[in-house]
Scaffold this active site. Structure first.
Site, PDB file in Angstrom:
ATOM      1  N   LYS A  81      -1.819 -11.188   2.089  1.00 59.43           N
ATOM      2  CA  LYS A  81      -3.063 -11.127   2.852  1.00 59.43           C
ATOM      3  C   LYS A  81      -2.961 -11.980   4.116  1.00 59.43           C
ATOM      4  O   LYS A  81      -3.280 -11.545   5.222  1.00 59.43           O
ATOM      5  CB  LYS A  81      -4.241 -11.608   1.996  1.00 59.43           C
TER       6      LYS A  81
ATOM      7  N   LYS B 235     -11.385 -10.695   0.083  1.00 55.62           N
ATOM      8  CA  LYS B 235     -10.109 -10.412  -0.599  1.00 55.62           C
ATOM      9  C   LYS B 235      -9.552 -11.677  -1.238  1.00 55.62           C
ATOM     10  O   LYS B 235      -9.298 -12.654  -0.528  1.00 55.62           O
ATOM     11  CB  LYS B 235      -9.060  -9.901   0.402  1.00 55.62           C
TER      12      LYS B 235
ATOM     13  N   ARG C 107      -0.936   3.644   4.772  1.00 57.22           N
ATOM     14  CA  ARG C 107       0.238   2.846   4.435  1.00 57.22           C
ATOM     15  C   ARG C 107       1.377   3.290   5.352  1.00 57.22           C
ATOM     16  O   ARG C 107       1.675   4.468   5.442  1.00 57.22           O
ATOM     17  CB  ARG C 107       0.596   3.078   2.960  1.00 57.22           C
TER      18      ARG C 107
ATOM     19  N   ARG D 120      -4.531   6.986   2.299  1.00 58.99           N
ATOM     20  CA  ARG D 120      -5.173   6.895   0.986  1.00 58.99           C
ATOM     21  C   ARG D 120      -6.677   6.859   1.209  1.00 58.99           C
ATOM     22  O   ARG D 120      -7.199   5.936   1.831  1.00 58.99           O
ATOM     23  CB  ARG D 120      -4.687   5.647   0.249  1.00 58.99           C
TER      24      ARG D 120
ATOM     25  N   ARG E  71     -12.880   1.474  -2.000  1.00 62.60           N
ATOM     26  CA  ARG E  71     -11.481   1.096  -1.813  1.00 62.60           C
ATOM     27  C   ARG E  71     -10.580   2.339  -1.823  1.00 62.60           C
ATOM     28  O   ARG E  71     -10.828   3.281  -2.571  1.00 62.60           O
ATOM     29  CB  ARG E  71     -11.041   0.141  -2.932  1.00 62.60           C
TER      30      ARG E  71
ATOM     31  N   ASP F 122      -0.728  -2.032   5.727  1.00 65.15           N
ATOM     32  CA  ASP F 122      -1.942  -1.235   5.549  1.00 65.15           C
ATOM     33  C   ASP F 122      -2.732  -1.277   6.840  1.00 65.15           C
ATOM     34  O   ASP F 122      -2.925  -2.356   7.430  1.00 65.15           O
ATOM     35  CB  ASP F 122      -2.795  -1.803   4.411  1.00 65.15           C
TER      36      ASP F 122
ATOM     37  N   GLU G 180      -3.241  -5.625   5.937  1.00 61.22           N
ATOM     38  CA  GLU G 180      -2.422  -6.249   4.892  1.00 61.22           C
ATOM     39  C   GLU G 180      -0.950  -5.969   5.178  1.00 61.22           C
ATOM     40  O   GLU G 180      -0.610  -4.914   5.705  1.00 61.22           O
ATOM     41  CB  GLU G 180      -2.806  -5.681   3.516  1.00 61.22           C
TER      42      GLU G 180
HETATM   43  N1  LIG Z   1     -11.483  -4.807   6.652  1.00 64.85           N
HETATM   44  C1  LIG Z   1     -11.749  -3.833   5.764  1.00 64.85           C
HETATM   45  N2  LIG Z   1     -12.792  -2.979   5.965  1.00 64.85           N
HETATM   46  C2  LIG Z   1     -13.073  -1.999   5.078  1.00 64.85           C
HETATM   47  N3  LIG Z   1     -12.383  -1.794   3.957  1.00 64.85           N
HETATM   48  C3  LIG Z   1     -11.331  -2.599   3.692  1.00 64.85           C
HETATM   49  C4  LIG Z   1     -10.950  -3.649   4.586  1.00 64.85           C
HETATM   50  N4  LIG Z   1      -9.876  -4.282   4.076  1.00 64.85           N
HETATM   51  C5  LIG Z   1      -9.590  -3.652   2.927  1.00 64.85           C
HETATM   52  N5  LIG Z   1     -10.466  -2.642   2.685  1.00 64.85           N
HETATM   53  C6  LIG Z   1     -10.468  -1.731   1.523  1.00 64.85           C
HETATM   54  O1  LIG Z   1      -9.972  -2.414   0.401  1.00 64.85           O
HETATM   55  C7  LIG Z   1      -8.773  -1.826  -0.089  1.00 64.85           C
HETATM   56  C8  LIG Z   1      -7.769  -2.895  -0.476  1.00 64.85           C
HETATM   57  O2  LIG Z   1      -7.519  -3.783   0.613  1.00 64.85           O
HETATM   58  P1  LIG Z   1      -6.142  -4.491   0.929  1.00 64.85           P
HETATM   59  O3  LIG Z   1      -6.414  -5.521   1.942  1.00 64.85           O
HETATM   60  O4  LIG Z   1      -5.138  -3.456   1.298  1.00 64.85           O
HETATM   61  O5  LIG Z   1      -5.740  -5.221  -0.437  1.00 64.85           O
HETATM   62  P2  LIG Z   1      -4.924  -4.712  -1.737  1.00 64.85           P
HETATM   63  O6  LIG Z   1      -4.425  -3.337  -1.444  1.00 64.85           O
HETATM   64  O7  LIG Z   1      -3.823  -5.692  -1.900  1.00 64.85           O
HETATM   65  O8  LIG Z   1      -5.889  -4.789  -2.877  1.00 64.85           O
HETATM   66  C9  LIG Z   1      -8.281  -0.939   1.042  1.00 64.85           C
HETATM   67  O9  LIG Z   1      -7.619   0.209   0.520  1.00 64.85           O
HETATM   68  C10 LIG Z   1      -9.557  -0.545   1.771  1.00 64.85           C
HETATM   69  O10 LIG Z   1     -10.136   0.598   1.185  1.00 64.85           O
HETATM   70 MG   LIG Z   2      -3.460  -2.706   0.260  1.00 67.96          MG
END
Ligand SMILES: Nc1ncnc2c1ncn2[C@@H]1O[C@H](COP(=O)(O)OP(=O)(O)O)[C@@H](O)[C@H]1O
Ligand SMILES: [Mg+2]
Length: 321
Positions: A133, A168, A218, A232, A240, A280, A288
């Site tokens: 992160k 997060k 991704r 995705r 998410r 990401d 990410e």
């Molecule tokens: N800044 C953001 N705004 C809106 N949705 C987000 C944001 N950051 C993450 N998300 C949502 O949360 C999910 C997971 O976030 P991520 O930072 O990729 O962490 P991880 O995949 O490790 O759990 C993403 O697939 C997205 O749908």
């Molecule tokens: Mg992710």
């Protein structure tokens, strides 16, 4: 070449989805000798990293009517042997997060592999340097406005200013513990207390990007170079996009802005030995940088007819050859 993979127990892997399996298949297809081991099977003896390894042979998955299909007994293991990891040309460290203290200890063991003989992907120093992160904060231009804090008032002020935010946990994966936040939420204080373990653990708070409903892209980077991408898209009433929580995968392209972003990241990734990475991207913003066991190549290969595993192994062959 001889290649070792440090993975979670192989019987728990999904050959139709997991990138580690795709990489092993690709290595095998190019005639390399592949071994597997697990983090708890590593030791240091006389300042050298050793592992209890098993030879693995896979029956490759097949694409049938647009889906990967694996045979029931898709892997065969040989006897266990104790070997110095320096006998390998490459070691892929692909244990899944969370990054715990034992995980970090494993990276210290991997420091005792001679880099002249063996390439560790990703490099143990890089794995320690790059919290998945927080490492995104290295690329200030590319990220949405983001803070990291365990302080309720600092977090509240940020969320009030932004209207909505995403929280997060710093060490999770696959959508685990990701929360949508609004300052008016009646549970706001409680959410922060639980997530920060009453102010003991910092969390990331990031501006909510409404484009997330169109997908979380991704992009796989090999030595800093983007080689493939998949989108995705959240399904049902889920916000998410992670595949692990039902995100629907769809073919997509790397935009010019995203390409530029990768160009800007490349030198830093190379310098940190982060050779195989999955970033990401939401609405053109970097959210990410996955370095521990980035996934997605099965989906990219299926949707675009690519063979990213082969590209990775060919790059490795050139690098170590
Ligand atoms: N800044 C953001 N705004 C809106 N949705 C987000 C944001 N950051 C993450 N998300 C949502 O949360 C999910 C997971 O976030 P991520 O930072 O990729 O962490 P991880 O995949 O490790 O759990 C993403 O697939 C997205 O749908
Ligand atoms: Mg992710």
């Amino acid at each position: 070449m001889k290649i070792a993979f440090i993975i979670d127990p192989i019987q728990r892997l999904d050959p139709t989805h997991d990138t580690s399996v795709a990489l092993i298949e690709a290595a095998q297809a190019l005639g390399h000798e592949v071994w597997i081991t697990q983090a708890q099977m590593l030791s240091v003896v006389k300042s050298q990293a050793w592992a209890i390894l098993e030879r693995v042979e896979l029956t490759p998955v097949q694409l049938l009517e647009g889906r990967w299909v694996a045979s029931e007994n898709w892997y065969k293991l040989g006897d266990r042997v104790l070997l110095p990891l320096e006998e390998m040309d490459a070691v892929f460290m692909r244990k899944d997060p969370p990054v715990t203290v034992p995980y970090l200890y494993t990276t210290y063991i991997l420091d005792y592999i001679n880099p002249e003989k063996t390439l560790v992907v990703n490099s143990p120093a890089g794995l320690r340097a790059a919290n998945e992160k927080m490492y995104a904060l290295q690329f200030t231009e590319a990220i949405p406005e983001t803070i990291v804090s365990q302080d309720k008032e600092i977090i509240r002020e940020f969320v009030e200013k932004k209207g909505a935010a995403i929280l997060k946990p710093l060490g999770n994966k696959a959508g685990e513990g990701i929360l949508y936040l609004e300052a008016s939420d009646r549970n706001f204080n409680s959410i922060i207390e639980i997530s920060t373990q009453w102010g003991q653990v910092p969390v990331m708070i990031q501006t909510y990007l409404p484009e997330a409903k169109d997908g979380d892209k991704r992009i796989i980077l090999l030595n800093g170079e983007p080689i493939g991408t998949v989108n995705r898209i959240p399904t049902g009433n889920e916000f998410r996009g992670n595949m692990a929580v039902g995100g629907r995968v769809a073919q997509t392209e790397i935009t010019e802005r995203e390409h530029q972003m990768c160009v800007q990241m490349a030198a830093k990734l190379q310098q940190d030995g982060l050779y195989f990475v999955g970033i990401d991207v939401i609405g053109g913003y970097l959210t990410e940088v996955n370095v521990t066991s980035p996934t997605g190549i099965r989906e990219i290969d299926r949707l675009s007819g690519a063979n990213l595993g082969k590209q990775v192994m060919e790059w490795l062959g050139q690098r170590m050859g």
